[in-house]
Write an enzyme that holds these catalytic residues in place. Sequence first.
Site, PDB file in Angstrom:
ATOM      1  N   GLY A  42       0.822  -1.214   0.000  1.00  0.00           N
ATOM      2  CA  GLY A  42       0.000   0.000   0.000  1.00  0.00           C
ATOM      3  C   GLY A  42       0.847   1.251   0.000  1.00  0.00           C
ATOM      4  O   GLY A  42       0.447   2.292   0.526  1.00  0.00           O
TER       5      GLY A  42
ATOM      6  N   CYS B 168      -0.643   4.038 -10.221  1.00  0.00           N
ATOM      7  CA  CYS B 168      -1.468   4.446  -9.093  1.00  0.00           C
ATOM      8  C   CYS B 168      -2.789   4.979  -9.615  1.00  0.00           C
ATOM      9  O   CYS B 168      -2.835   5.601 -10.670  1.00  0.00           O
ATOM     10  CB  CYS B 168      -0.770   5.543  -8.299  1.00  0.00           C
TER      11      CYS B 168
END
Lengths: 304, 304, 272, 272
Positions: A73, A131
């Site tokens: 993450g 992303c």
Amino acid sequence: MKPDMTVNIAGIALRNPVMTASGTFGYGAEFAQYVDLEKIGAFVTKGLSLQPRAGNPTPRIVETPGGMLNAIGLQNVGIDAFIEKKVPFLRTVNTPAIANFFGNTVDEYVEMARRLDGIPEIAALEVNISCPNVKQGGIVFGTDAQCAFGVVAACREATIKPLIVKLSPNVTDIVSMARACADAGADALSLINTLTGMAIDLNSRKPVLANITGGFSGPAIKPVALRMVWQVARVVKIPIIGIGGIMTATDALEFILAGATAIQVGTASFINPSAAQEIAEGMEAWLVNNGVASVNSLIGALEV
Amino acid sequence: MKPDMTVNIAGIALRNPVMTASGTFGYGAEFAQYVDLEKIGAFVTKGLSLQPRAGNPTPRIVETPGGMLNAIGLQNVGIDAFIEKKVPFLRTVNTPAIANFFGNTVDEYVEMARRLDGIPEIAALEVNISCPNVKQGGIVFGTDAQCAFGVVAACREATIKPLIVKLSPNVTDIVSMARACADAGADALSLINTLTGMAIDLNSRKPVLANITGGFSGPAIKPVALRMVWQVARVVKIPIIGIGGIMTATDALEFILAGATAIQVGTASFINPSAAQEIAEGMEAWLVNNGVASVNSLIGALEV
Amino acid sequence: MQFKSMILANAEVSPGYWRMRMTAPPEFAAAQPGQFVMVRVNSAIDPLLRRPFGIFDVGTYVPAHSGAQPQPYLEMLYRVVGKGTAMLSELHETDLLDILGPLGKGFDLGPLEEEKLIVGGGVGLAPLYLLAKELVRQSRVRLFAGGRTRDDILCITEFERLGVECYVATEDGSLGERGLVTEALEKRLDLDAGNASIFACGPHGMLNAVAAIAARRALSCQVSLEGYMACGMGACLGCVTPGHHHSPETPDYRCVCTDGPVFDSVDLKWGA
Amino acid sequence: MQFKSMILANAEVSPGYWRMRMTAPPEFAAAQPGQFVMVRVNSAIDPLLRRPFGIFDVGTYVPAHSGAQPQPYLEMLYRVVGKGTAMLSELHETDLLDILGPLGKGFDLGPLEEEKLIVGGGVGLAPLYLLAKELVRQSRVRLFAGGRTRDDILCITEFERLGVECYVATEDGSLGERGLVTEALEKRLDLDAGNASIFACGPHGMLNAVAAIAARRALSCQVSLEGYMACGMGACLGCVTPGHHHSPETPDYRCVCTDGPVFDSVDLKWGA
Ligand SMILES: Cc1cc2nc3c(=O)[nH]c(=O)nc-3n(C[C@H](O)[C@H](O)[C@H](O)COP(=O)(O)OP(=O)(O)OC[C@H]3O[C@@H](n4cnc5c(N)ncnc54)[C@H](O)[C@@H]3O)c2cc1C
Ligand SMILES: Cc1cc2nc3c(=O)[nH]c(=O)nc-3n(C[C@H](O)[C@H](O)[C@H](O)COP(=O)(O)OP(=O)(O)OC[C@H]3O[C@@H](n4cnc5c(N)ncnc54)[C@H](O)[C@@H]3O)c2cc1C
Ligand SMILES: Cc1cc2nc3c(=O)[nH]c(=O)nc-3n(C[C@H](O)[C@H](O)[C@H](O)COP(=O)(O)O)c2cc1C
Ligand SMILES: Cc1cc2nc3c(=O)[nH]c(=O)nc-3n(C[C@H](O)[C@H](O)[C@H](O)COP(=O)(O)O)c2cc1C
Ligand code: FES
Ligand code: FES
């Protein structure tokens, strides 16, 4: 005779083509005990963002056949703490440090590029476009050529340092992504980032990763990475950094033949913390044994 | 108590969810010595085309970490020889045979669907859309949603047999591909076909495969396959056949949890020719040990 | 058939070459010379695919414990070239292997009255020993064994023990004549071709040369080929080799695993 | 550090539990109790990642050959749970392993005058033996060992030999008291809490309960955690565990591999 191992990526001279991959080598210092950092070409820091990021809940990693999934993450200390706590170490090492970074919006990307541009210890920027674009409904920047062009062009404006774009392999047409990034002003391309994968625990009937899906890396993905490097190298002029499942000097040289100017070692450093240095040494030994005077003569030298 | 292993795919009742994957099980007879064909749910033939196809030059296969690449080039006997030489065997086996097929143009696909529709020994059709469309400049049918819709809709018109569409994983958005095929009238979806990969022989400086790139299969690809099955199962209503790196009953049950109604065993049959039967038996044993009365209760039962 | 086999012995017979004996089911007594087995080197996924090896020998042995019945065994002769063979060489007595076989089409022994000329290059000798064992029952047999150095000349004593006349050629002259094994073969044929037939296994270049020699003299010639294999049973179509009439326009591929590995040399397409 | 270690012994000490002794570099003499090693099970890619194991013991042995100097060794106590540990259990004396370590932060031994209470669940005992060895030098040490059945109670004799007083609890009552090890711990604390400190390793549920007991009685408590690890050196960020102040809004993750595996229980976030 010592072969010439130096290569040039986006204007930075590397003593050899071996870098370490973002997210697998910490901020450099973590591996200093196992790798002589001055025996590798460059190292890339963990992906950085404007604000510190806590990352995902655990479990965050799982082994798969011949590979692993991670859903860290993008946990990172954030740009301020990076400058304060990690940059001083970079000053002590005579090896180019490349800062990998990302954002949730084009503005964040630009701001990061600007901030990093001001750090003299950083030799180049590697922008991670895998992303989600929070402003455009979460579509991943790196899976849409127009989106990718936009973010890369904006970063290009924000820095005079060499700008490397790291591509996502989760696309139908890697070549058009590569073209878009080159057109937007990238100095070099890194490929590949992780494939998207998933693992399930039969007994608990749950995904193994708290995040459900994760990024797939390691030797298992090498055939996909090699294919993409080859496809892109044939049509794009800027240098390519080959990444994906590189465990040995042989693997590294295969990427060079496919068209990469340099390579990055990722997951391999977990299995063998001195992998990057051993790969650099192994490549040089191979050149010696095969009477090749310069590694540059192997770049894209695949006979098809 | 014997658990219920029967599942229904596109109107065909299978005694259990285990099929064999196209191209890895010949035309069925090749494995009869190792697998009791009446202990598996169904088997899928090698991909068929209108004309016999010679396939690619050799080398056609190469092992990679945890997987393999193949560039067989869709070698097959052609529909006429199939009917004459292979169909008689199908008559002797009390297990649904599914015909996998492909074409170079929409017309060829349609003609194949029509020919296969007339063979009573064939229980269902599996259409492989991972082939280049020669009329549209070689773009692979299965990597463009509109193209896929077109070919599937055309095949749908040409057969009243259950129509299964086999998806390519080499796409940015597997869900939109799946939706397009479902909208075009597919009764079920098989996923995934092979990823595109490449291997290089450092010493010869050549690609290992004569075809340069090949289809990547085996345990290495399981994380990608599982992810795609899960992504598609959440949004598409028609049943899914999960494929990709399934080696054990545990692997198979993971795909079922992810949303597959049935699964196919591919590369595993090369390593263990009785794999398909052992997987079916292993799944049943798992249901018994875990007190699960019917495999149907596990379909998509992943807790996220 | 597929079976679990227990290793009885695994020893290096020459630098880099190993001979392994392992238990086999009774059906192996009927294995034809030239057939092969597919060995799963270990149960992990690295290496993933089975490895093909010729059947070097089959026979029976009497286990050590008292009152034991004779048991069939199988032997392989293999060269360590990569990961799989390196792992094989590290296995010990009593370790288990998963084996498929006997697979493929073996040698056709041919008419009795003929003289039989066997040509083996390096580890290509592997499938020729069982062949020689069969042939010596009825025919005169000569072996032409070639290699780069004397380390590549394997198991000659075993062939001699069968009564086979052996001719050895090494490229560096460290054993037998200096030169290629095909030169030794031609020399012998120049002396007396008679109605000999040829059986060959070895590197592709050697087989090509042997096939040419046989063609020039109109001798029958069978060759045993290698090919990258996934399944070993005709399903994957990975192992094919071009047949005689093959061309890009009229393709004609044969499966090495099921149509071969032994082919009549006239049925294959050879290089220039 | 990274080193090649030779296996000296590898034996099953209880069904499913193995103890392995292997050579270690001299630096291991200074390993802290609670530190761990990352073991590469084999050189193939299956399994790919290293496996983490606590350091059960370190010491020196004298090799068999004459005139040999004492050599350092390292021991692990491991449970076969999956592929990697199954492969480990199949290794033999003289086989080699690639090892990283000693890694991580070990136990803080604490003030001398305290009584030390060690709590181990099943194979959680592994890092506690070396700890007990250190603690008994200066303090009174009691061990609370728990498991499902008596097969899960490991190496008690070794602890007793150190002079540790051992309390055993099994869920099925097949050894010691029937019940959970935390009940045995509480019973003891009810008798005399004094100024004891607690050291625990075992399943997360057990650690949670031990931390709660310690918190209620305001006793110092250190726990050794597990976590899925790729690197073992703080680089991958895979192994993290939530710290005390962690919440989705104010995340606070600690690396098990470098901030731990031993943590003060008050520094961690515990379940309800
Ligand atoms: C029918 C047949 C019979 C054979 N008999 C023998 C024998 O008796 N003794 C012997 O030493 N060798 C024999 N070989 C060759 C043997 O199969 C290879 O040397 C072996 O597979 C190499 O495996 P590796 O893992 O050590 O090498 P690697 O190079 O790591 O293997 C990688 C892959 O390439 C394949 N491969 C590599 N070399 C060959 C080859 N020459 N032929 C086919 N596939 C190859 C492997 O099977 C594997 O899939 C035979 C091959 C065939 C096809
Ligand atoms: C710091 C630390 C110390 C440990 N000390 C010991 C010890 O002394 N003795 C012992 O028996 N076990 C110990 N464990 C647990 C041990 O690492 C796992 O049991 C082992 O990795 C399982 O590997 P496997 O291949 O058999 O299982 P698999 O289930 O096949 O492993 C698959 C993956 O999950 C990981 N994994 C599985 N279980 C665990 C676990 N409990 N903790 C962390 N990762 C896990 C493996 O490392 C591997 O990456 C320790 C774990 C950690 C983190
Ligand atoms: C644990 C882990 C964390 C990673 N973090 C990042 C990251 O922060 N930024 C990035 O661009 N890539 C990241 N990557 C991707 C790697 O840099 C690399 O592209 C990928 O792992 C493929 O290479 P490999 O197969 O050699 O590992 C990460 C990979 C792993 C395994
Ligand atoms: C040698 C080989 C040949 C294949 N041929 C076909 C084919 O003709 N048609 C098709 O749709 N898929 C074909 N496939 C793909 C498989 O059916 C399957 O989708 C893929 O191998 C992934 O599954 P696996 O990992 O279990 O092998 C082939 C795969 C292999 C390995
Ligand atoms: S090896 Fe599969 S067809 Fe021959
Ligand atoms: S295991 Fe990699 S950071 Fe802890």
